[in-house]
Write an enzyme that holds these catalytic residues in place. Structure first.
Site, PDB file in Angstrom:
ATOM      1  N   THR A   1       0.912  -1.199  -0.176  1.00 44.00           N
ATOM      2  CA  THR A   1      -0.068   0.005   0.150  1.00 44.00           C
ATOM      3  C   THR A   1       0.840   1.316  -0.020  1.00 44.00           C
ATOM      4  O   THR A   1       2.086   1.201   0.622  1.00 44.00           O
ATOM      5  CB  THR A   1      -0.725  -0.055   1.268  1.00 44.00           C
ATOM      6  OG1 THR A   1      -2.012  -1.222   1.214  1.00 44.00           O
ATOM      7  CG2 THR A   1      -1.528   1.233   1.596  1.00 44.00           C
TER       8      THR A   1
ATOM      9  N   GLY B   1      -1.247  -1.567   6.648  1.00 43.36           N
ATOM     10  CA  GLY B   1      -1.169  -2.808   7.729  1.00 43.36           C
ATOM     11  C   GLY B   1      -2.546  -3.489   7.441  1.00 43.36           C
ATOM     12  O   GLY B   1      -3.489  -3.100   6.541  1.00 43.36           O
TER      13      GLY B   1
ATOM     14  N   GLY C   1      -6.020  -3.421   7.574  1.00 42.88           N
ATOM     15  CA  GLY C   1      -6.963  -2.333   7.703  1.00 42.88           C
ATOM     16  C   GLY C   1      -7.998  -2.508   8.489  1.00 42.88           C
ATOM     17  O   GLY C   1      -8.608  -1.304   9.195  1.00 42.88           O
TER      18      GLY C   1
HETATM   19  N1  ASP Z   1      -4.522  -1.219   4.971  1.00 40.62           N
HETATM   20  C1  ASP Z   1      -4.577  -1.880   3.541  1.00 40.62           C
HETATM   21  C2  ASP Z   1      -5.887  -2.536   3.603  1.00 40.62           C
HETATM   22  O1  ASP Z   1      -6.268  -2.911   4.723  1.00 40.62           O
HETATM   23  C3  ASP Z   1      -3.485  -2.826   3.268  1.00 40.62           C
HETATM   24  C4  ASP Z   1      -2.082  -2.601   3.426  1.00 40.62           C
HETATM   25  O2  ASP Z   1      -1.940  -1.515   3.903  1.00 40.62           O
HETATM   26  O3  ASP Z   1      -1.254  -3.376   3.386  1.00 40.62           O
HETATM   27  O4  ASP Z   1      -6.739  -2.286   2.706  1.00 40.62           O
END
Ligand code: ASP
Length: 333
Positions: free
Chosen positions: A198, A250, A252
């Protein structure tokens, strides 16, 4: 020619850093390219180089804009668009695929001076979802457009759109197959390396205005229609000139439950904490205890930056006012 040098990796305090205190200069742009199980053992030298180059290139794009007096909004949008166009990151063309093998991309953008914000979620054709978020923020009276509506808005404002196949890269199709073999029926709530990448950015411009943005493909093998923290203002993204700009990455679901980005800003504005203390508290006292893994970046109105993560690594970088930059990937040894 713009002189930009990459400062060699410095050992950090655990998994955090506070720029101004350590470097004694003002930061103007902080970026991340996702957090996760990123360690020297599972990242080849050539891949590490590719990530470092792409992070440095993104910082340079921001530098050119900010140096000539461009807005933090422009810097964040252009930096994130560049990362969305790189297949290395889980955003734009590098997005992970949902349970049906389709992309559903989420992005958000927020300005610190007037708290204007815009988000799109579940878009499938918009080449740069962060540009879609900007259109929602600046051209509509709304703050959040989902699904086909987001792609239609993108087309209406002449943003580039692509057919769904453009986003279905070989790497992500393979990854989806692997996830399906693990038979994760809950829709990918287990943190693993398929969620790296992300992207997010926080910038501070010459007028003293902050802007933050985040863009993602979400989580691999996610249920159709699942939306994470990234497009949710207050969860994955927040910016206020009264405190700081923040972008998260992370699991989410946990960042939503703890309202991570807004909590970081509130800890500064109402709790009197520094950017470094706020980010650490968000992970150690809020996201972490719930079981969430990931990290966040932040930049305050005085140019103090910080990042903090409880995962093994986080792709990240910071650019200082004088054009020097620091790019990091791994956590503390
Ligand atoms: N935070 C993002 C989500 O949960 C995924 C990520 O940041 O790796 O969609």
């Amino acid at each position: 020619m713009i002189l930009i040098s990459i400062i060699a990796s410095l050992p950090l305090f655990g998994n955090m850093a506070n720029g101004q205190a350590k470097m004694n200069k003002k930061a103007v742009l902080v970026i991340h390219g996702g957090a996760g199980v990123i360690s020297r053992e599972n990242l080849s030298e050539s891949m590490e180089k590719e990530y470092r180059n792409e992070l440095a290139k993104s910082l340079q794009i921001g530098y050119k804009i900010l140096k000539k007096g461009g807005s933090s909004e422009e810097a964040v949008v252009e930096v994130i668009s560049n990362m969305e166009d790189s297949p290395l990151f889980n955003a734009g063309i590098g997005s992970v695929l949902n349970e049906n093998g389709n992309v559903e991309m989420d992005a958000s953008l927020m300005r610190g001076d007037d708290l204007a914000c815009g988000s799109v979620a579940g878009v499938r054709r918009t080449k740069n979802p962060i540009r879609g978020a900007r259109v929602v923020m600046n051209e509509t009276k709304h703050v959040f457009i989902i699904g086909e509506g987001g792609d239609v808005i993108a087309e209406k404002y002449d943003l580039p759109v692509e057919p769904p196949e453009y986003f279905q890269t070989e790497r992500r199709l393979k990854q989806l197959e692997e996830r399906k073999k693990q038979n994760d029926r809950r829709g990918s709530l287990i943190y693993d390396d398929s969620k790296f990448g992300t992207v997010g950015a926080v910038a501070l411009d010459q007028s003293g205005d902050l802007c933050a943005g985040t863009s993602t493909g979400g989580t691999s093998n996610k249920l159709m229609g699942r939306v994470g923290d990234s497009p949710l203002i207050g969860s994955g993204t927040y910016a206020s000139n009264k405190s700081c700009g923040v972008s998260c990455t992370g699991d989410g679901e946990y960042f939503i439950r703890s309202q991570a980005a807004n909590t970081a800003a509130a800890l500064m504005e109402f709790g009197g904490k520094t950017i470094e203390e706020s980010l650490k508290s968000v992970m150690d006292d809020h996201v972490g205890p719930l079981g969430g893994v990931g990290g966040l970046i932040g930049l305050d109105k005085d140019g103090n930056y910080s990042w903090y993560f409880n995962s093994k690594g986080m792709y990240r970088g910071v650019l200082f006012e004088d054009g020097t930059m620091l790019v990091e990937i791994f956590g503390a040894p």
